[in-house]
Design a protein around this motif. Structure first.
Motif, PDB file in Angstrom:
ATOM      1  N   ILE A 508     -16.499  38.165  -7.599  1.00  0.00           N
ATOM      2  CA  ILE A 508     -16.586  36.711  -7.542  1.00  0.00           C
ATOM      3  C   ILE A 508     -15.316  36.103  -6.980  1.00  0.00           C
ATOM      4  O   ILE A 508     -15.318  34.990  -6.441  1.00  0.00           O
ATOM      5  N   THR A 512     -14.570  32.682  -4.584  1.00  0.00           N
ATOM      6  CA  THR A 512     -13.660  31.574  -4.908  1.00  0.00           C
ATOM      7  C   THR A 512     -12.628  31.358  -3.812  1.00  0.00           C
ATOM      8  O   THR A 512     -12.097  30.255  -3.667  1.00  0.00           O
ATOM      9  N   HIS A 530     -17.745  26.918  -3.800  1.00  0.00           N
ATOM     10  CA  HIS A 530     -17.862  27.569  -5.105  1.00  0.00           C
ATOM     11  C   HIS A 530     -18.147  26.533  -6.194  1.00  0.00           C
ATOM     12  O   HIS A 530     -19.031  26.725  -7.049  1.00  0.00           O
ATOM     13  N   LEU A 534     -21.660  26.152  -8.467  1.00  0.00           N
ATOM     14  CA  LEU A 534     -21.628  26.190  -9.934  1.00  0.00           C
ATOM     15  C   LEU A 534     -22.399  25.013 -10.526  1.00  0.00           C
ATOM     16  O   LEU A 534     -23.054  25.136 -11.567  1.00  0.00           O
ATOM     17  N   TYR A 540     -26.328  31.133  -9.485  1.00  0.00           N
ATOM     18  CA  TYR A 540     -24.906  31.346  -9.178  1.00  0.00           C
ATOM     19  C   TYR A 540     -24.078  31.329 -10.460  1.00  0.00           C
ATOM     20  O   TYR A 540     -23.171  32.156 -10.635  1.00  0.00           O
ATOM     21  N   VAL A 544     -21.753  34.427 -11.751  1.00  0.00           N
ATOM     22  CA  VAL A 544     -20.346  34.245 -12.104  1.00  0.00           C
ATOM     23  C   VAL A 544     -20.107  34.644 -13.554  1.00  0.00           C
ATOM     24  O   VAL A 544     -19.127  35.308 -13.896  1.00  0.00           O
TER      25      VAL A 544
END
Length: 558
Positions: A508, A512, A530, A534, A540, A544
């Motif tokens: 991940i 980022t 990112h 989220l 996603y 994560v």
């Protein structure tokens, strides 16, 4: 080109005028150091020495100001060339369309955008480097003349020989570069045809004839490559003769200069400073830029201002149509499946990757991330839609390939003319510097079986960084590296000059670091930052949340 330059003598005069400041800075670099030593520090007058050094320091911003003005004046030289090339491309495209009775050929757009910009950038770089070499040489040689004219008898002859050797080798080198590229393209086309018709060749018993044809093309490429390598020696010899040999000669003659001609220690140090800090780097930069940018400029000018374009034809193969302005890679309604009746792995994908962008591709395992990379690299052909690329892509797979040979052979495989200093710098940027050193430097031998998977990945990543590819595709190419090493490699590619990066992520942290993230879920794709993903995507957030630094790549499915 010469006639065009004659029409812009005024702009060249402005460039030369501002370059005088740079020459003055070069002059004072060695001169002030010599005076600081002779009239200051060696005579017990540190204040006088410091004043001379301060004078040299004051000239640094003046030289920088002159360089900034040079860049401003350069636009008045480069932009008119771009306009001339655009006008030439448009005129030839319209003429070919009229003859063909249809729309202009698709390559017109490529020439108007990508190729013209390459010509403009390469020409601007050549002007800057040639100007810098000329005025740096003037400043350095003038300083040596002012300090100790006898040193010119030692420095000028090998410098002139080095420049002459390179100048004489430049045209044959370019010709052999073009010949090698033509031989390589012919071989690739023939092998592609053989692969496509292999079943028919076997059915008709045509193996001997096809083998002979392929062998002839392989031999032709080998001869072209050897010829190119021989002339490449001359290019490599120029910096050695003109930049390094004068240093050796000056040191060897130092006792004679100090005793017979009674030159001072400061004058000798100043001459060495001119050689190592000014002339040697300027010559090295000249050779490297003329070999690389000069060849690109010649090829593009041949294509842009050469024979007329082919007559217009409708349609075109995948990857030939122009991408949108500012984009390097585009997926336009792309659908792909492995087999005619298979369920599509990629369905209706629309995506535009901008020049210089860093994109991460994530999703559950087996969702199609590597398929997207294969489509972008041209290894897979979409069933529907178009995959368009404005530059040369390079795909680095999970299992990196290295071969027996030297470290330099492995790292320069995609850029045979890379300077050793550039190769070592790239290795340091990618975090492969300690590995290269442990293997014995660029001349050390590589045994693929003795390397770990991570070490092979470091070599492959460095090789790709040095390549001319404008689009780099990392398909889990850092999976055998630890997170810190992976971050170093991705940072280097993300800041690679003129490069665009697409990463199939298995951690991940890769997502980022990216500018945008492409999330695949098997039915549609979602692209955003990112933070945006989220907020917008439960999948996603799940990916994560299931990832941890110690978790294997497959657990989170990234």
């Amino acid at each position: 080109m010469r006639g065009w330059l004659r029409g812009h003598l005024g702009v060249l005069g402005v460039l030369a005028a501002w370059s005088v400041l740079e020459a003055g800075q070069t002059f004072l670099t060695g001169f002030a150091l010599a005076k600081a030593l002779d009239h200051g520090f060696l005579r017990g007058r540190p204040g006088t020495g410091a004043l001379w050094l301060a004078l040299a320091a004051v000239c640094v911003p003046l030289g920088a100001y002159g360089t900034a003005r040079v860049f401003r004046a350069l636009a008045a030289l480069v932009e008119p060339l771009r306009d001339v090339l655009v006008e030439t491309v448009v005129r030839r495209g319209i003429r070919s369309a009229i003859r063909g009775g249809g729309a202009p050929h698709a390559s017109v757009v490529s020439r108007l955008t990508h190729q013209v910009e390459i010509a403009r950038d390469a020409f601007g770089g050549l002007v800057l480097v040639l100007r810098s070499f000329v005025f740096t040489s003037i400043g350095a040689l003038a300083g040596m003349c002012a300090l100790a004219p006898v040193t010119l008898l030692i420095v000028v002859p090998p410098l002139a020989v080095g420049v002459a050797v390179f100048a004489l080798a430049l045209r044959p080198l370019a010709a052999r570069q073009h010949r090698y590229l033509a031989a390589d393209e012919a071989l690739a086309a023939e092998l592609g045809s053989l692969a496509a018709g292999l079943r028919d060749i076997r059915a008709c018993g045509g193996e001997p004839e096809m083998t002979r044809r392929a062998a002839d093309l392989i031999d032709a490429e080998l001869r072209a490559e050897r010829s190119l390598a021989r002339w490449g020696v001359a290019r490599a010899a120029a910096p050695a003769l003109g930049g390094r040999l004068p240093v050796v000669l000056l040191l060897a003659c130092a006792p004679w200069l100090l005793s017979t001609h009674r030159i001072t220690a400061g004058a000798l140090l100043g001459a060495l400073t001119y050689l190592t800090e000014s002339l040697q780097p300027a010559l090295q930069n000249l050779v490297h830029t003329l070999s690389a940018a000069g060849t690109r400029l010649g090829v593009v000018l041949d294509r842009v201002a050469g024979p007329d374009l082919p007559e217009s034809a409708e349609g075109g193969p995948e990857g030939v149509a122009p991408v949108r302005t500012g984009a390097v890679l585009e997926f336009r309604g792309v659908t792909f499946g492995y087999g005619g009746g298979a369920r599509p792995v990629v369905r209706g994908l629309d995506l535009a990757v901008a020049a210089g962008e860093h994109l991460a591709v994530v999703g559950p395992s087996g969702i199609g991330k590597s398929t997207v990379a294969g489509l972008a690299a041209g290894l897979l052909r979409s069933g529907r839609g178009q995959v368009l690329s404005a530059g040369l892509p390079a795909l680095v797979p999970q299992e990196a390939y290295v071969f027996r040979g030297t470290v330099g052979d492995n790292l320069r495989y995609l850029r045979p003319d890379a300077d050793p200093d550039d190769v070592l710098s790239a290795a340091e940027l990618l975090g492969a510097g300690p590995l290269v050193a442990a293997l014995g430097g660029l001349t050390g031998e590589v045994d693929p079986g003795a390397l770990s998977a991570g070490e092979r990945q470091l070599l492959a990543l460095t090789r790709t960084y040095l390549s001319p590819a404008s689009l780099v595709l990392l398909d889990e190419a850092t999976c055998h590296l630890d997170p810190a090493a992976e971050a170093v490699a991705e940072h280097a590619f993300a800041h690679r000059p003129g490069g665009t990066l697409l990463v199939v992520a298995h951690r991940i942290s890769s997502a980022t670091r990216a500018d945008r993230v492409l999330l695949l879920d098997g039915t549609h794709a979602l692209c955003g930052t990112h933070t945006e993903l989220l907020r917008l995507s439960p999948l996603y957030r799940d990916l994560v949340g299931t990832w941890s630094p110690a978790a294997p790549a497959g657990r989170a499915g990234l």
